[in-house]
Design a protein around this motif. Structure first.
Motif, mmCIF file in Angstrom:
data_model
loop_
_atom_site.group_PDB
_atom_site.id
_atom_site.type_symbol
_atom_site.label_atom_id
_atom_site.label_comp_id
_atom_site.label_asym_id
_atom_site.label_seq_id
_atom_site.Cartn_x
_atom_site.Cartn_y
_atom_site.Cartn_z
ATOM 1 N N THR A 1 57.573 -26.895 188.118
ATOM 2 C CA THR A 1 56.514 -26.812 187.109
ATOM 3 C C THR A 1 55.735 -25.526 187.358
ATOM 4 O O THR A 1 55.257 -25.305 188.471
ATOM 5 C CB THR A 1 55.557 -28.023 187.230
ATOM 6 O OG1 THR A 1 56.331 -29.213 187.383
ATOM 7 C CG2 THR A 1 54.662 -28.136 186.023
ATOM 8 N N VAL A 2 55.622 -24.679 186.324
ATOM 9 C CA VAL A 2 54.967 -23.379 186.497
ATOM 10 C C VAL A 2 53.605 -23.401 185.805
ATOM 11 O O VAL A 2 53.502 -23.741 184.619
ATOM 12 C CB VAL A 2 55.844 -22.232 185.939
ATOM 13 C CG1 VAL A 2 55.180 -20.884 186.180
ATOM 14 C CG2 VAL A 2 57.236 -22.277 186.565
ATOM 15 N N VAL A 3 52.562 -23.061 186.545
ATOM 16 C CA VAL A 3 51.195 -23.038 186.009
ATOM 17 C C VAL A 3 50.614 -21.647 186.245
ATOM 18 O O VAL A 3 50.732 -21.099 187.342
ATOM 19 C CB VAL A 3 50.297 -24.093 186.705
ATOM 20 C CG1 VAL A 3 48.892 -24.084 186.113
ATOM 21 C CG2 VAL A 3 50.914 -25.481 186.601
ATOM 22 N N SER A 4 49.984 -21.051 185.229
ATOM 23 C CA SER A 4 49.316 -19.756 185.408
ATOM 24 C C SER A 4 47.807 -19.959 185.308
ATOM 25 O O SER A 4 47.337 -20.799 184.542
ATOM 26 C CB SER A 4 49.790 -18.749 184.357
ATOM 27 O OG SER A 4 49.321 -19.114 183.077
ATOM 28 N N VAL A 5 47.067 -19.186 186.113
ATOM 29 C CA VAL A 5 45.604 -19.300 186.075
ATOM 30 C C VAL A 5 44.985 -17.937 185.803
ATOM 31 O O VAL A 5 45.356 -16.943 186.436
ATOM 32 C CB VAL A 5 45.041 -19.875 187.404
ATOM 33 C CG1 VAL A 5 45.303 -21.365 187.502
ATOM 34 C CG2 VAL A 5 45.583 -19.155 188.618
ATOM 35 N N ASN B 1 48.418 -17.641 174.083
ATOM 36 C CA ASN B 1 49.089 -18.949 174.004
ATOM 37 C C ASN B 1 50.560 -18.855 174.377
ATOM 38 O O ASN B 1 51.419 -19.439 173.713
ATOM 39 C CB ASN B 1 48.937 -19.544 172.603
ATOM 40 C CG ASN B 1 47.544 -20.102 172.398
ATOM 41 O OD1 ASN B 1 46.972 -20.713 173.298
ATOM 42 N ND2 ASN B 1 46.987 -19.872 171.221
ATOM 43 N N PHE B 2 50.848 -18.105 175.417
ATOM 44 C CA PHE B 2 52.240 -17.876 175.809
ATOM 45 C C PHE B 2 52.865 -19.090 176.492
ATOM 46 O O PHE B 2 54.076 -19.195 176.591
ATOM 47 C CB PHE B 2 52.341 -16.654 176.736
ATOM 48 C CG PHE B 2 51.573 -16.789 178.017
ATOM 49 C CD1 PHE B 2 52.167 -17.348 179.143
ATOM 50 C CD2 PHE B 2 50.241 -16.385 178.102
ATOM 51 C CE1 PHE B 2 51.467 -17.481 180.328
ATOM 52 C CE2 PHE B 2 49.532 -16.518 179.295
ATOM 53 C CZ PHE B 2 50.139 -17.076 180.402
ATOM 54 N N ALA B 3 52.053 -20.024 176.960
ATOM 55 C CA ALA B 3 52.589 -21.162 177.716
ATOM 56 C C ALA B 3 52.934 -22.317 176.780
ATOM 57 O O ALA B 3 52.507 -22.356 175.630
ATOM 58 C CB ALA B 3 51.581 -21.609 178.765
ATOM 59 N N ARG B 4 53.689 -23.270 177.310
ATOM 60 C CA ARG B 4 54.039 -24.462 176.523
ATOM 61 C C ARG B 4 52.773 -25.259 176.234
ATOM 62 O O ARG B 4 52.541 -25.707 175.117
ATOM 63 C CB ARG B 4 55.035 -25.298 177.348
ATOM 64 C CG ARG B 4 55.669 -26.440 176.605
ATOM 65 C CD ARG B 4 56.919 -26.932 177.348
ATOM 66 N NE ARG B 4 56.617 -27.435 178.689
ATOM 67 C CZ ARG B 4 56.133 -28.660 178.944
ATOM 68 N NH1 ARG B 4 55.861 -29.503 177.953
ATOM 69 N NH2 ARG B 4 55.908 -29.050 180.193
ATOM 70 N N LEU B 5 51.912 -25.405 177.256
ATOM 71 C CA LEU B 5 50.636 -26.103 177.089
ATOM 72 C C LEU B 5 49.513 -25.164 177.510
ATOM 73 O O LEU B 5 49.641 -24.450 178.507
ATOM 74 C CB LEU B 5 50.600 -27.354 177.982
ATOM 75 C CG LEU B 5 51.657 -28.416 177.666
ATOM 76 C CD1 LEU B 5 51.726 -29.438 178.810
ATOM 77 C CD2 LEU B 5 51.339 -29.116 176.345
ATOM 78 N N ARG C 1 58.566 -19.300 180.509
ATOM 79 C CA ARG C 1 58.846 -20.513 181.291
ATOM 80 C C ARG C 1 57.600 -21.132 181.904
ATOM 81 O O ARG C 1 57.699 -21.995 182.779
ATOM 82 C CB ARG C 1 59.842 -20.180 182.404
ATOM 83 C CG ARG C 1 61.249 -19.862 181.885
ATOM 84 C CD ARG C 1 62.172 -19.441 183.021
ATOM 85 N NE ARG C 1 62.152 -20.392 184.145
ATOM 86 C CZ ARG C 1 62.612 -20.115 185.367
ATOM 87 N NH1 ARG C 1 63.094 -18.914 185.638
ATOM 88 N NH2 ARG C 1 62.565 -21.012 186.337
ATOM 89 N N VAL C 2 56.407 -20.680 181.425
ATOM 90 C CA VAL C 2 55.171 -21.258 181.977
ATOM 91 C C VAL C 2 54.878 -22.586 181.267
ATOM 92 O O VAL C 2 54.832 -22.642 180.038
ATOM 93 C CB VAL C 2 53.990 -20.276 181.847
ATOM 94 C CG1 VAL C 2 52.696 -20.925 182.325
ATOM 95 C CG2 VAL C 2 54.281 -18.996 182.626
#
Lengths: 317, 317
Positions: free
Chosen positions: A76-80, A111-115, A98-99
């Motif tokens: 699971t990839v999370v960006s901060v 809004n590049f991430a899935r969520l 893939r975030v």
């Protein structure tokens, strides 16, 4: 858009976390990553930070021991604190597209991430992470200290215009965990190297003013950098220096690079749109804080070009 | 000892208030006085501030229109942020032994008033006034702005070691009244006059170090003040300047007065108790921030006496 509670539910439901920070990492991205990793490990999850080659000594202590090994299996990839995939460090580019979850406070988040859990009204991403920590029951001294680093650095220790009642409420909650914020404040906001102070002393005695005193120019030619023996860290965030001069609303900081290019940082008040000035030279940024790079020009020509551009952009407004 | 609630009850029960501020008035004493006066007037009381001849342009806006006329009939005398009657301005000396209520946060408060509401654990007297304002139902934008000035100035905008969770909670409450803190922060913490910057530039190039670099001394002889043409306001709060040098935990700022006296400001880390050092010279203050005045001594002797006192007090600890 996820609320902090929904983001907390997501984090509780998954595992194998890889946490991404942005390039030229600051206290907010690193503090948030450090806190998030500790929260997840506290919940019994696997979690680690993707190595960031640009971490400075200033922030290294807050992410110590959290880096992912080379063979880390990310699920699971999370960006901060990352507004767009352009701001990924080189080694994070493999995770573009893939975030799974982006937690951020930048108004321009793509809004590049899935969520996406993005709150632009927050002064620091750390404020959002504090809410998530509360939802997870993981707000403790271990997570609060990096979060204090995040919130305090992105607000210049509660002095910038982005501070809100929530920022102070968050700080109060972080203090209530029993953290000792004093060494952090002392180190990040009240300590300067002797070289940095000598540099500031020199620059302050050599300020140049234009446009009836409204424009101030701070100049760091290579010769001066070598004479004082200053490092990149000594020159960090020098743009703020000129901006504090009474009566000015336009501060141009010119730093010569080893290759002869001039790196320009522009800070402006409401009268001058810094983005418009820097766009003329192929740069950009925010309305009050922008940058650009000028090549193949003498120091005098760089100065003249920028002062003229500021005057013209102000005149057009 | 009165609680803030009891102080509020007292304030509601009386009238004809004269509010005293301390000599060399800072943002805390003036912000508290401005807020208290507005609270009392808001309750329909007569209230005014005893004129303070030393108010600078920096803080004048927060007490504008609140000064007592010469023929003001004082019934109830309240002092804010005053630790002892020695700190009364000249024109307040007539009120020695006649103060009804002292609201203060100095650990060394001499309990000179009939009633004392003193909380040394508060970073600013403004924190206590905020509680009193809440008890009186008088926490609004009009009272919150001077209270923000009080709390922010006494904490260097939330950076000093005196900040607690309560300080941030108070700031959040003040923000919630809808005040615009931005011009305050810009003016008090992010703006310096050209003369001030020239002065800082000069002092930073002339720092002297002792005790293996742990003690730094900043010196402002009259000759330098005259050469640079700096005013009292340009020299305000210079004590913070030396304290930021990496590796130091003891910063001595020596300012020569027109009468030849040396006004000393001492800022220390945990190793040195500043109160003990300054007490040797008849001064006092807080553990990390104290002051004293030395007379009939040369600049060199003043410097030597203070450096030695710091080393001895550190040795005794």
């Amino acid at each position: 858009m996820l609320t902090p509670k929904e983001a907390a539910d997501f984090l509780r439901a998954h595992d194998g976390y890889l946490i991404l920070t942005h390039k030229s990492p600051d206290g907010d991205t690193l503090g948030c990553a450090g806190a998030l990793c500790r929260m997840l490990r506290g919940l019994g999850k696997r979690a680690a930070l993707l190595r960031n080659a640009e971490v400075t000594q200033t922030y290294a202590p807050y992410v110590d021991g959290l880096w992912a090994p080379d063979d880390y299996a990310a699920e699971t990839v999370v960006s901060v604190d990352i507004a767009s995939e352009n701001l990924f460090p080189k080694n994070a580019e493999a995770y573009a597209g893939r975030v799974d979850l982006s937690i951020d406070h930048h108004p321009g988040n793509s809004n590049f991430a899935r969520l996406n859990c993005v709150y632009p009204e927050r002064a620091a991403c750390g404020e959002i992470l504090c809410e998530i920590a509360e939802e997870l029951g993981m707000l403790n001294a271990e997570t609060a200290l990096p979060l204090y680093v995040a919130v305090s650095t992105d607000t210049g220790c509660f002095v910038y215009s982005n501070v809100t009642a929530n920022t102070h409420r968050v700080a109060a909650k972080l203090f209530e965990t029993g953290i000792d914020y004093r060494p952090v404040n002392k180190r990040l906001f009240r300590t300067k190297t002797k070289k940095r102070l000598a540099l500031e002393g020199h620059l302050l005695s050599e300020l140049e003013f234009f446009d009836g005193g409204r424009i101030v120019v701070v100049q760091l030619p290579l010769a001066l950098q070598r004479e004082l023996g200053v490092t990149e860290e000594d020159m960090d965030d020098l743009a703020a220096l000129g901006g504090q001069v009474e009566g000015t609303d336009c501060s141009i900081t010119m730093k010569e690079r080893a290759n002869g290019e001039w790196k320009i940082s522009l800070r402006t008040g409401p009268r001058v749109n810094a983005t418009q000035v820097c766009a003329r030279f192929g740069g950009g940024g925010h309305r009050a804080a922008s940058g650009c790079t000028l090549r193949d020009m003498t120091q005098e020509d760089v100065k003249r070009a920028l002062v003229e551009a500021c005057i013209e952009v102000a005149g057009d407004a």
